[in-house]
Design a protein around this motif. Structure first.
Motif, PDB file in Angstrom:
ATOM      1  N   UNK A  47       1.331  12.013  -6.455  1.00 34.86           N
ATOM      2  CA  UNK A  47       1.380  13.223  -7.271  1.00 34.86           C
ATOM      3  C   UNK A  47       0.184  13.342  -8.189  1.00 34.86           C
ATOM      4  N   UNK A  48      -0.178  12.242  -8.825  1.00 30.70           N
ATOM      5  CA  UNK A  48      -1.323  12.251  -9.745  1.00 30.70           C
ATOM      6  C   UNK A  48      -2.620  12.488  -8.978  1.00 30.70           C
ATOM      7  N   UNK A  49      -2.739  11.893  -7.778  1.00 26.04           N
ATOM      8  CA  UNK A  49      -3.947  12.088  -6.968  1.00 26.04           C
ATOM      9  C   UNK A  49      -4.100  13.551  -6.544  1.00 26.04           C
ATOM     10  N   UNK A  60       0.825  -1.202   0.000  1.00 25.52           N
ATOM     11  CA  UNK A  60       0.000   0.000   0.000  1.00 25.52           C
ATOM     12  C   UNK A  60       0.864   1.260   0.000  1.00 25.52           C
ATOM     13  N   UNK A  61       1.944   1.222   0.745  1.00 22.26           N
ATOM     14  CA  UNK A  61       2.860   2.369   0.792  1.00 22.26           C
ATOM     15  C   UNK A  61       3.438   2.645  -0.592  1.00 22.26           C
ATOM     16  N   UNK A  62       3.862   1.580  -1.279  1.00 14.94           N
ATOM     17  CA  UNK A  62       4.416   1.735  -2.621  1.00 14.94           C
ATOM     18  C   UNK A  62       3.379   2.304  -3.586  1.00 14.94           C
ATOM     19  N   UNK A  63       2.144   1.810  -3.471  1.00 15.68           N
ATOM     20  CA  UNK A  63       1.087   2.285  -4.369  1.00 15.68           C
ATOM     21  C   UNK A  63       0.787   3.765  -4.135  1.00 15.68           C
ATOM     22  N   UNK A  90      -8.300  21.204   1.860  1.00 12.95           N
ATOM     23  CA  UNK A  90      -7.051  21.933   1.686  1.00 12.95           C
ATOM     24  C   UNK A  90      -5.853  20.998   1.494  1.00 12.95           C
ATOM     25  N   UNK A  91      -6.027  19.710   1.768  1.00 10.19           N
ATOM     26  CA  UNK A  91      -4.946  18.749   1.534  1.00 10.19           C
ATOM     27  C   UNK A  91      -5.541  17.393   1.236  1.00 10.19           C
ATOM     28  N   UNK A  92      -4.747  16.536   0.588  1.00 13.46           N
ATOM     29  CA  UNK A  92      -5.218  15.207   0.213  1.00 13.46           C
ATOM     30  C   UNK A  92      -5.446  14.328   1.437  1.00 13.46           C
ATOM     31  N   UNK A  94      -7.143  16.074  -7.496  1.00 10.91           N
ATOM     32  CA  UNK A  94      -7.886  16.775  -6.449  1.00 10.91           C
ATOM     33  C   UNK A  94      -7.944  18.271  -6.746  1.00 10.91           C
ATOM     34  N   UNK A  95      -6.819  18.850  -7.159  1.00 16.81           N
ATOM     35  CA  UNK A  95      -6.785  20.284  -7.467  1.00 16.81           C
ATOM     36  C   UNK A  95      -7.720  20.614  -8.621  1.00 16.81           C
TER      37      UNK A  95
END
Length: 293
Positions: free
Chosen positions: A245-247, A236-239, A289-291, A251-252
């Motif tokens: 960055x893409x997520x 999960x950490x690797x994923x 304001x944050x992911x 979101x933005x």
């Protein structure tokens, strides 16, 4: 071009200790604290390294008010010193850069100790100056022995116990990096966490391929479960690392689009009347304001 005002008079001044007035009262338990004992031992062995910061009490007075260095002054008094080197401040601002500097990381301290040894300083003297047992100096000198460079780099800016490398040395390099990544991401660089991951490490990822002694109160089934969960956590950490960055970008973009959409009063009124659950979710996204939220 305007000149920068100096905070201190450039030349240090040697002052009699009885001419220095404390700006705050030191609690009696200070002399029993670890920090005080180390400072006193350091002054006794190699002298005062950092001058005290003082400011004149009054314009025509020969007394000075102490701004910074109360613990050092107390140690000097215990050592029966009569004079001390001081930096004279140009105003009575009690701000000290000690509250703003970054403390030495454990690995930086390791390199400094090794350099001191290489330059001829005896380990016994270092132990005496730092008021620690010689075994602590030896542990810090061999801190990175058996630790792979990638794991050491991840710990470069951290303060951690010298017992953590002892645990990591039992793992193969790949596993060392995995465990350090998990500790850093969880902001829990502790011996207990490292030992728990050691127990949850498969034998094939250990240096001698032999499982460590079981933790008291933990059954064989619980150990197996820890191994599975640790493996899943690493995946999960690797994923997350690969898609973070893409997520954030998604979101933005979604937040900007929905903010524009909800600014349209007709659309906003329609969603509130016909799709209140969707409208509530859109508002949450707009306010994010944050992911991490």
């Amino acid at each position: 071009m305007s000149k920068v005002a100096l905070g201190f008079i450039p030349e240090p001044l040697n002052l009699a200790i009885d001419r220095i007035l404390l700006s705050r009262k030191m609690p009696p338990e200070t002399v029993a604290q670890r920090k005080f004992i180390q400072i006193r031992a350091s002054i006794e062995e190699i002298g005062l390294i950092e001058p005290l910061s003082v400011v004149p009490a009054e314009k025509d007075s020969d007394l000075y008010i102490l701004l910074d260095g109360h613990v050092r002054l107390l140690a000097l008094q215990q050592l029966n010193c009569t004079e001390v080197c001081c930096l004279v401040a140009t105003d009575d601002e009690a701000y000290t850069y000690n509250s703003r500097i970054n403390r030495l990381s454990t690995i930086q301290e390791h390199f400094m100790l090794r350099r001191a040894i290489e330059r001829g300083v005896a380990p016994q003297r270092l132990a005496k100056a730092l008021s620690v047992d010689i075994s602590q100096i030896e542990k810090k000198l061999t801190l990175l022995n058996g630790i792979c460079p990638e794991a050491a780099e991840l710990l470069a800016d951290r303060q951690f116990s010298t017992e953590i490398p002892r645990v990591l040395r039992k793992m193969k390099p790949t596993r060392q990096v995995e465990c350090v990544e998990l500790m850093v991401s969880a902001n829990n660089v502790s011996v207990a966490y490292a030992e728990a991951m050691l127990v949850a490490t498969p034998a094939t990822m250990l240096v001698d391929e032999k499982k460590p002694q079981r933790l008291s109160g933990v059954s064989q089934e619980q150990i197996a479960k820890m191994e599975r969960e640790m493996g899943n956590l690493q995946v999960q950490y690797r994923n997350v690392e690969q898609t973070y960055g893409q997520d954030v970008l998604h979101l933005v973009l979604a937040k900007g689009y929905l903010a524009k959409l909800l600014e349209n009063k007709a659309v906003s009124r329609y969603l509130q009347q016909r799709q209140p659950e969707v409208f509530a979710e859109f508002e949450i996204i707009v306010q994010t304001v944050s992911i991490d939220q």
